[in-house]
Design an enzyme around this catalytic site. Structure first.
Site, PDB file in Angstrom:
ATOM      1  N   LYS A  37       0.842  -1.200   0.000  1.00 45.98           N
ATOM      2  CA  LYS A  37       0.000   0.000   0.000  1.00 45.98           C
ATOM      3  C   LYS A  37       0.878   1.251   0.000  1.00 45.98           C
ATOM      4  CE  LYS A  37      -2.226   1.860   3.659  1.00 45.98           C
ATOM      5  NZ  LYS A  37      -2.145   3.312   3.566  1.00 45.98           N
ATOM      6  N   ASP A  63      -3.247   4.307  -1.881  1.00 44.71           N
ATOM      7  CA  ASP A  63      -4.089   4.918  -0.850  1.00 44.71           C
ATOM      8  C   ASP A  63      -4.060   6.434  -1.047  1.00 44.71           C
ATOM      9  OD1 ASP A  63      -5.694   5.173   1.327  1.00 44.71           O
ATOM     10  OD2 ASP A  63      -4.179   4.617   2.808  1.00 44.71           O
ATOM     11  N   LYS A  65      -6.633   8.397  -1.120  1.00 40.85           N
ATOM     12  CA  LYS A  65      -7.715   9.014  -0.324  1.00 40.85           C
ATOM     13  C   LYS A  65      -8.269  10.272  -1.005  1.00 40.85           C
ATOM     14  CE  LYS A  65      -6.813   7.240   4.282  1.00 40.85           C
ATOM     15  NZ  LYS A  65      -5.431   6.703   4.283  1.00 40.85           N
ATOM     16  N   ASP A  68     -12.736  15.181  -3.372  1.00 35.23           N
ATOM     17  CA  ASP A  68     -12.838  16.453  -4.084  1.00 35.23           C
ATOM     18  C   ASP A  68     -14.159  16.480  -4.860  1.00 35.23           C
ATOM     19  OD1 ASP A  68     -12.044  18.916  -5.404  1.00 35.23           O
ATOM     20  OD2 ASP A  68      -9.975  18.314  -4.984  1.00 35.23           O
ATOM     21  N   THR A 118      -9.550   5.466  11.090  1.00 34.50           N
ATOM     22  CA  THR A 118      -9.408   4.728  12.355  1.00 34.50           C
ATOM     23  C   THR A 118      -8.671   5.549  13.419  1.00 34.50           C
ATOM     24  OG1 THR A 118      -7.575   3.638  11.232  1.00 34.50           O
ATOM     25  CG2 THR A 118      -9.568   2.358  11.534  1.00 34.50           C
ATOM     26  N   ARG A 207       3.435   0.278  10.520  1.00 36.06           N
ATOM     27  CA  ARG A 207       4.589   0.357  11.416  1.00 36.06           C
ATOM     28  C   ARG A 207       4.892  -0.927  12.168  1.00 36.06           C
ATOM     29  NH1 ARG A 207       2.106   5.840  13.593  1.00 36.06           N
ATOM     30  NH2 ARG A 207       0.279   4.643  12.937  1.00 36.06           N
TER      31      ARG A 207
END
Ligand code: C5P
Length: 228
Positions: A37, A63, A65, A68, A118, A207
């Site tokens: 990703k 990703d 996101k 608009d 999240t 991470r």
């Protein structure tokens, strides 16, 4: 019964091509289905876009996101198509018209609707002016995603049960923690719970895999998700 391979997207959140190469090199395993990703950090880095374009035979999740007006969303999808992503994210809060505009040009790309990040909890939602709770908002967004015929949804594991009533396609779940790495996520769960209790199709893990020893982190993950 033979378990099907669990699917994860590794979030390559960095600006360094060398770091992404290291992640790809160290995450070779036959025991998981792994996709990569790339989010705002890597996509906007100097060499990131070019590197993604050079990837072959990898499951690519952009990703981006997008959020608009319909015309800009549509043209952004067309502009990103040369990267041949398998999955591409858009914010469901961009509205039904924008979501439909995106679907009209997406061709083979699976359009993934981002519900509510999240990193946000009920208090944070009130802060930005929403009256609904996270659960009610995500339910509402799942219905809209279904109406727009999106191909997948991103939500935390805690909302999967509600979402599945309104949205029958793939569910992708970030906010996964399985070791001591502290992060900014609020609505988290363990990988085991996300797969077996909440029945997510894909987990997004950044991470917890990419910091420290990648191979060892992946081994820890595999150990935790093998059904005992
Ligand atoms: O490092 P960590 O495992 O928290 O990374 C989670 C990844 O999932 C990040 O790349 C983040 O941008 C992404 N994501 C998220 N929440 C969403 C959608 C995407 O955390 N709702």
């Amino acid at each position: 019964m033979k378990q099907s391979k669990k699917k994860i997207f590794i979030a390559c959140d960095t600006t360094q091509v060398s770091k992404v190469k290291q992640i790809i090199r160290h995450s070779k395993t036959k025991r998981l289905n792994i996709g990569f990703k790339f989010g705002l950090e890597f996509l906007n880095s100097i060499n990131g876009r070019k590197f993604i374009k050079s990837l072959k035979n990898k499951i690519i999740f952009l990703d981006a996101k997008l959020n608009d007006i319909p015309n800009t969303m549509k043209n952004a999808v067309i502009a990103l198509s040369d990267l041949r992503p398998n999955y591409l994210t858009v914010h469901i809060s961009s509205g039904l018209e924008a979501l439909k505009a995106v679907k009209s040009v997406s061709k083979k790309i699976k359009i993934v609707g981002v519900t509510t990040l999240t990193s946000l909890d009920n208090k944070n939602l009130r802060e930005i002016g929403y009256n609904k709770s996270v659960k009610d908002l995500v339910k509402h967004q799942a219905k809209l995603a279904n109406k727009a015929k999106l191909d997948a949804l991103v939500c935390s594991a805690h909302e999967i049960k509600i979402i599945k009533k309104y949205f029958k396609k793939e569910i992708i779940t970030p906010g996964i923690s399985f070791n001591k790495i502290k992060n900014d996520q609020k609505r988290t769960t363990t990988p085991y719970e996300a797969y077996y209790k909440y029945k997510s199709d894909w987990l997004v893990i950044g991470r917890s895999i990419t910091k420290g020893n990648i191979k060892k982190n992946l081994d820890d993950l595999i150990f935790q998700i093998i059904k005992k």
